[in-house]
Motif scaffolding. Sequence first.
Motif, mmCIF file in Angstrom:
data_model
loop_
_atom_site.group_PDB
_atom_site.id
_atom_site.type_symbol
_atom_site.label_atom_id
_atom_site.label_comp_id
_atom_site.label_asym_id
_atom_site.label_seq_id
_atom_site.Cartn_x
_atom_site.Cartn_y
_atom_site.Cartn_z
ATOM 1 N N HIS A 209 21.494 14.109 -21.319
ATOM 2 C CA HIS A 209 20.639 15.301 -21.309
ATOM 3 C C HIS A 209 19.195 14.912 -21.578
ATOM 4 N N GLY A 210 18.250 15.575 -20.895
ATOM 5 C CA GLY A 210 16.847 15.258 -21.063
ATOM 6 C C GLY A 210 16.325 15.539 -22.461
ATOM 7 N N ASP A 211 16.771 16.647 -23.074
ATOM 8 C CA ASP A 211 16.327 16.957 -24.438
ATOM 9 C C ASP A 211 16.810 15.910 -25.428
ATOM 10 N N VAL A 212 18.003 15.391 -25.206
ATOM 11 C CA VAL A 212 18.522 14.330 -26.079
ATOM 12 C C VAL A 212 17.652 13.086 -25.968
ATOM 13 N N ALA A 213 17.255 12.725 -24.744
ATOM 14 C CA ALA A 213 16.414 11.545 -24.557
ATOM 15 C C ALA A 213 15.057 11.724 -25.228
ATOM 16 N N ARG A 214 14.456 12.888 -25.081
ATOM 17 C CA ARG A 214 13.139 13.109 -25.692
ATOM 18 C C ARG A 214 13.203 13.029 -27.216
ATOM 19 N N LEU A 215 14.219 13.643 -27.807
ATOM 20 C CA LEU A 215 14.335 13.602 -29.260
ATOM 21 C C LEU A 215 14.659 12.192 -29.752
ATOM 22 N N TYR A 216 15.457 11.467 -29.005
ATOM 23 C CA TYR A 216 15.830 10.103 -29.419
ATOM 24 C C TYR A 216 14.624 9.171 -29.376
ATOM 25 N N VAL A 217 13.827 9.272 -28.312
ATOM 26 C CA VAL A 217 12.676 8.372 -28.180
ATOM 27 C C VAL A 217 11.628 8.674 -29.245
ATOM 28 N N ARG A 218 11.440 9.949 -29.568
ATOM 29 C CA ARG A 218 10.409 10.346 -30.532
ATOM 30 C C ARG A 218 11.035 10.791 -31.848
ATOM 31 N N ALA A 219 12.077 10.090 -32.274
ATOM 32 C CA ALA A 219 12.768 10.480 -33.503
ATOM 33 C C ALA A 219 11.861 10.323 -34.715
ATOM 34 N N ARG A 220 11.080 9.253 -34.760
ATOM 35 C CA ARG A 220 10.173 9.032 -35.892
ATOM 36 C C ARG A 220 8.731 9.192 -35.415
ATOM 37 N N SER A 221 8.013 10.024 -36.120
ATOM 38 C CA SER A 221 6.635 10.294 -35.718
ATOM 39 C C SER A 221 5.724 9.101 -35.935
ATOM 40 N N GLY A 222 6.086 8.192 -36.802
ATOM 41 C CA GLY A 222 5.221 7.045 -37.091
ATOM 42 C C GLY A 222 5.446 5.850 -36.199
ATOM 43 N N ASP A 223 6.363 5.934 -35.247
ATOM 44 C CA ASP A 223 6.638 4.792 -34.376
ATOM 45 C C ASP A 223 5.459 4.534 -33.439
ATOM 46 N N SER A 224 5.289 3.273 -33.097
ATOM 47 C CA SER A 224 4.264 2.904 -32.117
ATOM 48 C C SER A 224 4.797 3.135 -30.707
ATOM 49 N N ALA A 225 3.908 3.005 -29.732
ATOM 50 C CA ALA A 225 4.320 3.173 -28.337
ATOM 51 C C ALA A 225 5.328 2.102 -27.932
ATOM 52 N N ALA A 226 5.167 0.893 -28.466
ATOM 53 C CA ALA A 226 6.122 -0.172 -28.151
ATOM 54 C C ALA A 226 7.497 0.135 -28.715
ATOM 55 N N ASP A 227 7.541 0.734 -29.913
ATOM 56 C CA ASP A 227 8.834 1.103 -30.493
ATOM 57 C C ASP A 227 9.510 2.185 -29.658
ATOM 58 N N ARG A 228 8.735 3.125 -29.184
ATOM 59 C CA ARG A 228 9.313 4.178 -28.345
ATOM 60 C C ARG A 228 9.823 3.603 -27.031
ATOM 61 N N LEU A 229 9.130 2.617 -26.487
ATOM 62 C CA LEU A 229 9.596 1.983 -25.262
ATOM 63 C C LEU A 229 10.923 1.271 -25.496
ATOM 64 N N LYS A 230 11.080 0.606 -26.636
ATOM 65 C CA LYS A 230 12.338 -0.062 -26.942
ATOM 66 C C LYS A 230 13.493 0.944 -27.042
ATOM 67 N N ARG A 231 13.222 2.088 -27.655
ATOM 68 C CA ARG A 231 14.280 3.098 -27.777
ATOM 69 C C ARG A 231 14.634 3.678 -26.409
ATOM 70 N N ALA A 232 13.627 3.862 -25.554
ATOM 71 C CA ALA A 232 13.905 4.351 -24.203
ATOM 72 C C ALA A 232 14.717 3.337 -23.404
ATOM 73 N N GLU A 233 14.388 2.075 -23.544
ATOM 74 C CA GLU A 233 15.158 1.034 -22.844
ATOM 75 C C GLU A 233 16.587 0.964 -23.367
#
Length: 532
Positions: A295-319
């Motif tokens: 689900h798209g909402d699940v992906a968005r919440l998972y990638v941005r789970a922590r507000s303090g993550d860097s863009a590289a951390d979000r990319l790792k979670r998306a991968e």
Amino acid sequence: MIRILVFALFVLALAGGFAWLADRPGELSIIWQGQRADMSLMVAATLIVSLIVAIMLCWWLVRVIWTSPHSIQRYFRARKRDRGYQALSTGLIAAGAGDAAGARKMLGRTRGLLSADQEPLIHLLEAQAAMIEGRYDDARKKFELMADDPETRELGLRGLYLEARRLGANEAARQYAERAAEKAPQLPWATEAALEYRSEAGDWDEALKLLGDGRSGSTEEKKAYARRKAVLLTARAAEKLDADPKGAREDAHQALKLDENFVPAGLIEAKAYLREDNLRKAASILERLWKATAHGDVARLYVRARSGDSAADRLKRAEKLEAMRPNNAEALYAVAEAALETRDFTLARAKAEAAARLAPRESAFLLLADIEDAETGDQGRIRHWMNQALKAPRDPAWTADGITSPEWRAVSPVTGRLDAFEWKTPVSELQGPIEEGSANTVDEAIRTLPPIVIETRPAVKAEKVETVKAEPPVVVTAAAEPVPAKAETPQKADAVPAGSEEEERPFYGLPDDPGVKAGAVRRDDTSSFKLF
């Protein structure tokens, strides 16, 4: 059958008795008033049996003659009642078919044959006939009479409920539905209506009480009960999320027990864990939902789970999401979006184009436009992707009764129906050529991209018509050979000769751009330049 069996046993017993007497012969002498009668025992037994039969026959004859007036009266009454029921049945059929004249005719005949006290369905026929003829006030009065009668209470309440819904009197309809649900909880329409009204009012506790335990019923009914209870628990959890994250988490957890792939419940439970700074459990819930639904909402919440993550951390979670569900459009889109934030344009473009091939939609082309804007800033290519986004289907969204919502809701705001929202592409927006095409259509859109043009401005020459000299176009992707716009040489002495260094380069417009007309060059005393 029992009577036949008793009669057969009686005959067998009588025959057995006579056989027993025949095996034991004897003489019987009777002296009565100086007269003596001698006879055998068999003859005496036969006379006794015949006397009993004659007495019974005489008694039956007397009873028939005595009760014949009542029997005749009962016969005619039963015949009249049968005719009345036949007329009532015909009238109800006529009312159901919309034949007002036939229903009214059968109603008059039924009244002459039956009384309303004897048969309450006469009120129903009268109410139906009045509704067909447009006399709604008379029909409502009849339904009120039926609601006061214990035999027809549920039927009258349903008629009043439907009439209130027709008039738009929602409060009255709610009262009738709750009254019917209180008197007869087994009525599906009453329970459903009362449940929807309480849900629409946000009274989730009362709605759960009205729903009951759902232990009885068929397998399908139990599944429907589990789904409704999960929806109500999720709605209550969403209401508690801000003020009571723990209570919201418990309700959402109970909802997931009833429906383990219910995305709204999983999202609320994960959000509650995130508010308690429990990232591990939140990620576990989201990963399980992602594997089951993508689900798209699940992906968005998972990638941005922590507000303090860097863009590289979000990319790792998306991968990581892409590794769980390879070749999935939502996963590719999440990776492309995260890669754009890290300024990895090559990866972002590759994943966005792959997502557009798998599921052509508005957000994928808008993301490609954002990538183009961030990487090259070429307005022609940006407008090309924007044009593709306009023609593409909209993104899936929570949709119910023709409207969309950014978040899931338990009740439709249009009809008040419970569990109406579904995650799907709005049907009304499925228009345009990309809807019917697959990867071939997206590949065609990529091939028709305008090339990147790097423009430079030459020095101004006096008393000459100047044009901007452009460097040769740098083609990034495979693109069709553009058709250059032929510019006519102005018929003046100071015109630029063909083949000179100042010769005008062709204009590479967008696929939907008509281009620059021949000779449409802006002249100025000091400078001249292209419109794009």
